[in-house]
Scaffold this active site. Structure first.
Site, PDB file in Angstrom:
ATOM      1  N   ASP A 143       0.825  -1.213   0.000  1.00 44.44           N
ATOM      2  CA  ASP A 143       0.000   0.000   0.000  1.00 44.44           C
ATOM      3  C   ASP A 143       0.857   1.260   0.000  1.00 44.44           C
ATOM      4  OD1 ASP A 143       0.851  -0.460   2.603  1.00 44.44           O
ATOM      5  OD2 ASP A 143      -1.085  -0.096   3.546  1.00 44.44           O
TER       6      ASP A 143
ATOM      7  N   ASP B 132       6.878   3.745   3.656  1.00 45.20           N
ATOM      8  CA  ASP B 132       7.114   4.827   4.616  1.00 45.20           C
ATOM      9  C   ASP B 132       8.594   4.756   5.014  1.00 45.20           C
ATOM     10  OD1 ASP B 132       6.845   6.747   6.586  1.00 45.20           O
ATOM     11  OD2 ASP B 132       5.695   5.513   7.945  1.00 45.20           O
ATOM     12  N   THR B 133       8.921   4.088   6.091  1.00 48.96           N
ATOM     13  CA  THR B 133      10.337   3.936   6.477  1.00 48.96           C
ATOM     14  C   THR B 133      11.034   2.877   5.632  1.00 48.96           C
ATOM     15  OG1 THR B 133       9.944   2.203   8.106  1.00 48.96           O
ATOM     16  CG2 THR B 133       9.759   4.476   8.869  1.00 48.96           C
ATOM     17  N   GLY B 134      10.258   2.001   4.985  1.00 50.81           N
ATOM     18  CA  GLY B 134      10.832   0.925   4.185  1.00 50.81           C
ATOM     19  C   GLY B 134      11.213  -0.308   4.979  1.00 50.81           C
TER      20      GLY B 134
ATOM     21  N   ARG C  44     -10.273   1.894   6.317  1.00 56.28           N
ATOM     22  CA  ARG C  44      -9.803   1.137   5.143  1.00 56.28           C
ATOM     23  C   ARG C  44     -10.792   1.178   3.983  1.00 56.28           C
ATOM     24  NH1 ARG C  44      -5.241  -1.940   6.477  1.00 56.28           N
ATOM     25  NH2 ARG C  44      -5.215  -2.843   8.552  1.00 56.28           N
TER      26      ARG C  44
END
Ligand code: IMP
Ligand code: MG
Length: 184
Positions: free
Chosen positions: A110, A113-115, A175
């Site tokens: 999805d 972000d930080t990975g 969601r």
């Protein structure tokens, strides 16, 4: 239409700030991504691996826009608790049943972000000897310090705000929204 005030009271006090990507914008981009993916893959088995739960709506729209034979399976990992900060504690709750060896694997996420979630999963999937491994992310925040594998297909560059809807949650809420919105 935005949820009513009554509905928002059921969502842990967080409210929607604004719609960042609306339904037609998402639909157009998903159609383009489907075309890009269709064109990118050579002959051979393609396994589209959806990372649950966040990718469930994106994945279901995306696979219907990929015009070549493929299979679908899922991974379940948990990295966030109830907060909006990545914990880095990635746990695998469901491992795909499908054989990965020799297949082109497209991991669908999805949001990057930080990975940390992806880095953990990429290392794990590489051990299964796939023919190729690529990532398709609906959203990319471009803040990760290190990515084991950069996403080959990205829907949208995301603002730094915490986003919900179209599969993305905040503490399991929001969601189902057909659009992507930021929270107050
Ligand atoms: P990462 O490991 O920090 O890249 O976080 C990846 C996962 O955190 C995503 O698959 C999402 O489930 C969740 N996440 C990160 N940023 C957001 C956001 O803005 N909204 C909702 N979920 C997010
Ligand atoms: Mg989540």
């Amino acid at each position: 239409m935005l949820p009513s005030t009554a509905q928002l009271r059921q969502t842990g006090g967080r409210k929607l700030a604004r719609i960042v990507f609306d339904e037609p914008t998402i639909a157009n981009r998903v159609r383009e991504l489907g075309r890009e993916i269709t064109a990118a893959y050579p002959e051979g088995d393609l396994l589209v691996l959806g990372l649950l739960k966040g990718s469930f709506i994106f994945l279901s729209d995306l696979v219907r826009r990929i015009e070549r034979p493929l299979q679908v399976d899922f991974l379940v990992a948990a990295s966030y608790g109830e907060g909006t900060e990545s914990s880095g504690n990635v746990r695998l709750l469901y491992d795909p049943e499908t054989e990965l060896a020799g297949k082109h694997i497209l991991l669908v996420e999805d949001i990057i972000d930080t990975g940390k979630t992806l880095n953990r999963l990429v290392a794990l999937l590489r051990q299964r000897d796939p023919r190729s491994l690529a990532i398709c992310a609906l959203l990319h925040k471009h803040i990760a310090e290190h990515l084991e594998l950069e996403a080959a297909f990205v829907g949208f560059d995301a603002p730094r705000a915490f986003l919900v809807g179209y599969g993305l949650d905040h503490a399991e809420n929001f969601r189902h929204l057909p659009y992507i919105a930021s929270l107050t």
